[in-house]
Enzyme design. Sequence first.
Site, PDB file in Angstrom:
ATOM      1  N   LEU A  38      -3.618  -1.373 -10.949  1.00  0.00           N
ATOM      2  CA  LEU A  38      -4.441  -1.190  -9.763  1.00  0.00           C
ATOM      3  C   LEU A  38      -4.067  -2.274  -8.761  1.00  0.00           C
ATOM      4  CD1 LEU A  38      -8.016  -0.610 -11.299  1.00  0.00           C
ATOM      5  CD2 LEU A  38      -6.454   1.126 -10.397  1.00  0.00           C
ATOM      6  N   ASP A  39      -4.155  -1.947  -7.473  1.00  0.00           N
ATOM      7  CA  ASP A  39      -3.951  -2.965  -6.447  1.00  0.00           C
ATOM      8  C   ASP A  39      -4.903  -4.127  -6.679  1.00  0.00           C
ATOM      9  OD1 ASP A  39      -2.190  -1.214  -5.260  1.00  0.00           O
ATOM     10  OD2 ASP A  39      -3.577  -0.580  -3.680  1.00  0.00           O
ATOM     11  N   MET A  40      -4.501  -5.319  -6.287  1.00  0.00           N
ATOM     12  CA  MET A  40      -5.348  -6.496  -6.451  1.00  0.00           C
ATOM     13  C   MET A  40      -6.733  -6.278  -5.845  1.00  0.00           C
ATOM     14  SD  MET A  40      -4.854 -10.337  -4.893  1.00  0.00           S
ATOM     15  CE  MET A  40      -5.380  -9.774  -3.266  1.00  0.00           C
TER      16      MET A  40
END
Length: 261
Positions: A65-67
């Site tokens: 997942l994106d940060m």
Amino acid sequence: MANPAFVYNPPVQPYLTILYQDDDILVANKPSGLLSVPGKAEEHKDSLISRVNTVFPTATVVHRLDMATSGIMVMALNKESHRHISKQFELRQTKKRYFARVFGNVKNSEGEVNLPLICDWPNRPKQMVDYARGKKALTRYEVVDVIPKVPPQPVNSAASASSYTSPSTSTTSELSETLVALYPVTGRSHQLRVHMLELGHPILGDRLYAHAEALSMAERLQLHAESLSFAHPASEDWLTFQTPIPFTAYAHYSPAPLSID
């Protein structure tokens, strides 16, 4: 436009939230602001997998997942499980549902965005639509809720009071944000963020893609990986995991279980 400066300040409360664990898999809830995997710089070493590995040294990442995105991630605890789950993601056999607060009024109750994506290399990590070189990217969406702008309350004026429009009767032009359920068919980097931008409704709090007004409407990216379904690598039983939507306005909203049909 240059990307905003990246300052990594990962949350420590809660430090690690494990939703499920057995001999083969581990399911965790990643908070917004924490990397999925370590970055190259020493100050970017803290990540979800690093934290998990302090308790489960054999755990490996099979997706990310994106940060700035929060939500469910599944990890493998052995090589066979890693191979099995990775294959499910590769073949698009997993089912995923995200929720996002986006800017403006999404007029269609449901739809899809089918736009190919490629890395915007001079502005990486940004992605962009590119019909010639981009990889296929498909997102389906459903409108869940709309929140209207509330006009200023009139002051001691019968005439003004008679013309006041309550939120429940506001016109579509007054609607300022929409809660959408997002179903990514493909899994490209920043896919949901760019697709919502291209639809004309950037995700609130998105420091990479939102315009100034949408950015100011939330302190963090309003994107959450709420549900994930996949086949257990050992038993082949279909598993579905959900985690509450962390957005303040929807703290008590309980979505129906993710359909796996």
